[in-house]
Design a protein around this motif. Sequence first.
Motif, PDB file in Angstrom:
ATOM      1  N   TRP A 163      -3.053  -2.289   0.508  1.00 36.93           N
ATOM      2  CA  TRP A 163      -1.897  -1.657  -0.156  1.00 36.93           C
ATOM      3  C   TRP A 163      -2.321  -0.377  -0.880  1.00 36.93           C
ATOM      4  O   TRP A 163      -1.609   0.627  -0.841  1.00 36.93           O
ATOM      5  CB  TRP A 163      -1.273  -2.646  -1.134  1.00 36.93           C
ATOM      6  CG  TRP A 163      -0.165  -2.073  -1.960  1.00 36.93           C
ATOM      7  CD1 TRP A 163       1.147  -1.982  -1.622  1.00 36.93           C
ATOM      8  CD2 TRP A 163      -0.278  -1.502  -3.265  1.00 36.93           C
ATOM      9  NE1 TRP A 163       1.861  -1.391  -2.645  1.00 36.93           N
ATOM     10  CE2 TRP A 163       1.016  -1.090  -3.663  1.00 36.93           C
ATOM     11  CE3 TRP A 163      -1.343  -1.309  -4.148  1.00 36.93           C
ATOM     12  CZ2 TRP A 163       1.273  -0.493  -4.905  1.00 36.93           C
ATOM     13  CZ3 TRP A 163      -1.098  -0.721  -5.379  1.00 36.93           C
ATOM     14  CH2 TRP A 163       0.194  -0.313  -5.742  1.00 36.93           C
ATOM     15  N   ASN A 203       3.886   6.316  -7.257  1.00 37.81           N
ATOM     16  CA  ASN A 203       4.435   7.332  -6.357  1.00 37.81           C
ATOM     17  C   ASN A 203       5.709   7.991  -6.901  1.00 37.81           C
ATOM     18  O   ASN A 203       6.250   8.904  -6.267  1.00 37.81           O
ATOM     19  CB  ASN A 203       4.715   6.733  -4.977  1.00 37.81           C
ATOM     20  CG  ASN A 203       3.434   6.562  -4.177  1.00 37.81           C
ATOM     21  OD1 ASN A 203       2.483   7.313  -4.360  1.00 37.81           O
ATOM     22  ND2 ASN A 203       3.404   5.570  -3.305  1.00 37.81           N
ATOM     23  N   GLU A 236      10.095   3.153  -0.178  1.00 33.78           N
ATOM     24  CA  GLU A 236       9.038   2.258   0.293  1.00 33.78           C
ATOM     25  C   GLU A 236       9.512   0.808   0.435  1.00 33.78           C
ATOM     26  O   GLU A 236       8.765  -0.036   0.933  1.00 33.78           O
ATOM     27  CB  GLU A 236       7.845   2.324  -0.667  1.00 33.78           C
ATOM     28  CG  GLU A 236       7.202   3.697  -0.716  1.00 33.78           C
ATOM     29  CD  GLU A 236       6.063   3.797  -1.701  1.00 33.78           C
ATOM     30  OE1 GLU A 236       4.897   3.869  -1.264  1.00 33.78           O
ATOM     31  OE2 GLU A 236       6.338   3.820  -2.917  1.00 33.78           O
ATOM     32  N   ARG A 276      10.540   3.300  -4.826  1.00 31.17           N
ATOM     33  CA  ARG A 276       9.118   3.617  -4.654  1.00 31.17           C
ATOM     34  C   ARG A 276       8.280   2.867  -5.690  1.00 31.17           C
ATOM     35  O   ARG A 276       8.763   2.495  -6.760  1.00 31.17           O
ATOM     36  CB  ARG A 276       8.875   5.114  -4.816  1.00 31.17           C
ATOM     37  CG  ARG A 276       9.794   6.002  -4.010  1.00 31.17           C
ATOM     38  CD  ARG A 276       9.345   7.448  -4.040  1.00 31.17           C
ATOM     39  NE  ARG A 276       8.196   7.645  -3.160  1.00 31.17           N
ATOM     40  CZ  ARG A 276       7.491   8.773  -3.077  1.00 31.17           C
ATOM     41  NH1 ARG A 276       7.810   9.806  -3.854  1.00 31.17           N
ATOM     42  NH2 ARG A 276       6.494   8.889  -2.244  1.00 31.17           N
ATOM     43  N   TYR A 277       7.006   2.679  -5.344  1.00 31.75           N
ATOM     44  CA  TYR A 277       6.082   2.101  -6.318  1.00 31.75           C
ATOM     45  C   TYR A 277       5.877   3.081  -7.463  1.00 31.75           C
ATOM     46  O   TYR A 277       5.926   4.310  -7.263  1.00 31.75           O
ATOM     47  CB  TYR A 277       4.755   1.757  -5.653  1.00 31.75           C
ATOM     48  CG  TYR A 277       4.852   0.559  -4.741  1.00 31.75           C
ATOM     49  CD1 TYR A 277       4.985  -0.727  -5.262  1.00 31.75           C
ATOM     50  CD2 TYR A 277       4.833   0.707  -3.353  1.00 31.75           C
ATOM     51  CE1 TYR A 277       5.087  -1.832  -4.425  1.00 31.75           C
ATOM     52  CE2 TYR A 277       4.939  -0.394  -2.508  1.00 31.75           C
ATOM     53  CZ  TYR A 277       5.059  -1.658  -3.051  1.00 31.75           C
ATOM     54  OH  TYR A 277       5.171  -2.748  -2.229  1.00 31.75           O
ATOM     55  N   SER A 302      -2.655   2.285   1.764  1.00 34.97           N
ATOM     56  CA  SER A 302      -1.397   2.683   2.413  1.00 34.97           C
ATOM     57  C   SER A 302      -0.455   3.419   1.465  1.00 34.97           C
ATOM     58  O   SER A 302       0.334   4.262   1.901  1.00 34.97           O
ATOM     59  CB  SER A 302      -0.691   1.456   2.997  1.00 34.97           C
ATOM     60  OG  SER A 302      -0.299   0.559   1.973  1.00 34.97           O
ATOM     61  N   THR A 303      -0.522   3.132   0.164  1.00 36.21           N
ATOM     62  CA  THR A 303       0.378   3.786  -0.795  1.00 36.21           C
ATOM     63  C   THR A 303      -0.319   4.907  -1.571  1.00 36.21           C
ATOM     64  O   THR A 303       0.284   5.485  -2.474  1.00 36.21           O
ATOM     65  CB  THR A 303       0.947   2.773  -1.801  1.00 36.21           C
ATOM     66  OG1 THR A 303      -0.121   2.278  -2.626  1.00 36.21           O
ATOM     67  CG2 THR A 303       1.647   1.627  -1.085  1.00 36.21           C
ATOM     68  N   SER A 354      11.172   8.589   1.885  1.00 32.35           N
ATOM     69  CA  SER A 354      10.375   8.365   0.682  1.00 32.35           C
ATOM     70  C   SER A 354      10.513   6.947   0.154  1.00 32.35           C
ATOM     71  O   SER A 354       9.630   6.461  -0.560  1.00 32.35           O
ATOM     72  CB  SER A 354      10.786   9.356  -0.415  1.00 32.35           C
ATOM     73  OG  SER A 354      12.154   9.177  -0.771  1.00 32.35           O
TER      74      SER A 354
END
Length: 486
Positions: A441, A98, A315, A94-95, A444-445, A313
């Motif tokens: 982005w 997040n 990404e 995940r980023y 979306s995130t 979860s």
Amino acid sequence: MLEYICHPRYIYVTRIMALIFALLLSAQVFAEQRPNIILIIADDLNWDDIGAYGNPGVKTPNLDKLAKGGMRFDNAFLTASSCSPSRASMITGRYPHNTDAEQLHWPLPAEQITVSEKLREAGYWTAAAGKWHLGEAIKERFNEVRESEYAIDEPSGSAQWVPLLEERPKDQPFFMWFASWDSHRPFYQGEYPVKHTQSDVRLPPYYPATELYLNDFAAYYDEIARLDESVGKVVQTLEKQGVADNTLIVFVADNGRPFARDKTTLYDSGVKTPFIAYWPSGIPKGTASKSIISAIDLAPTFLTLAEADIPQSFEGKSIDGLFQEPNEAFREYAISERNWHDFEDHGRSVRTEKYRYIRNNYFDLPATPSADTVYHKTWWELTRLFEQGALTQQQARPFLTPRPKDELYDLKNDPFELTNLATDIKYQGVLQRHRQILDSWITSTKDFIPSFRTLDDFDRTTGAYAPHRKRPRPSKMEMYHASGQY
């Protein structure tokens, strides 16, 4: 008896049982064919500071051998320019924003799903050794964790890598998370496998070529050489055990080199990573990929190879297809984050094949590097030269305010990212395209700018620790911008 054995029902049941046995045997063989997986994470290592990436001054024979026997990725990028957020991103797919661990030293919350637990559920024996930096809650996601504390256990963090390989269960595929302290500051003042000199150093133009800088870069190279030796020991152990052929080794770094214009920045020298994948039975030898990949792609790749389900979860997406088709289209761009790391900052970056776009949200603040850089003598020298007016504009960047809100660089013609094209009228179309990529982005995130700024933990000039500035960890709701907009 013969009549019973020849009865059609008996024959039918016998055939069914034989089929079931064959399927079970097939499943067992398949399980044995699933690759073992080892992720080796270097600490504070620039992407091009090993021989395989074109720096002949750094002695890295073992890493170079891995690259020659596997695949070198030339456009691999991290999601963060600092240690713990980068590692949290790798293990969760995940980023950083997040993971709820986007700021340095924030532990990864227990509710986050990790690749290690999913591999464990899929039948893998999982273990971690060396630098940890992920918090206590995640340790239970491994069968075993052997954490190393810098300068207390041993300087490299690799002492338990080989023992774990030797003591692992021999009847299970395994996943190892091996994290080194090399080449984090302070550099160890003892014996190294290789000693480098000033003549080995390839100094970027954004540093002054003083005696101090040249010697310190040579010491940094020494740290890399020690890491290389540890990697060689891992490969030798796998070969001795007869499992090297079906073991995938992935070598990456967590962020760029520990100098003022690299670590914690959003330039290539901060978030581009060496990425070597070595798997004798699964990857053609001596191949290279120019496809853009991200650190969030590690976790789904490992689960795909293990034939395990990928959590919603995650990404990222699996790069397993690139192992056979190295240059197929994969990502149009990679995104990286800059969040609090000893000093307050907030920025985002888009890296496409040719360009890098950086958005500095706290552009009123100077681009102060990490504390381990600021309390080092190279920073003091840089400060002295800046006060004397002896630095070029590029060398003085960490001190300058305000910074540009937008930065745009042509990596093909300007690999050191020295000339900002954001105000050049000829590049306004390129700038707008990259702005739109980042805005999309962000939406979306569900990215956001915190509703308040976090205090620095150190003095930006001297590096002196300020314990009264100890920061509490706010809730996500408290951090979220009131409007919900970027």
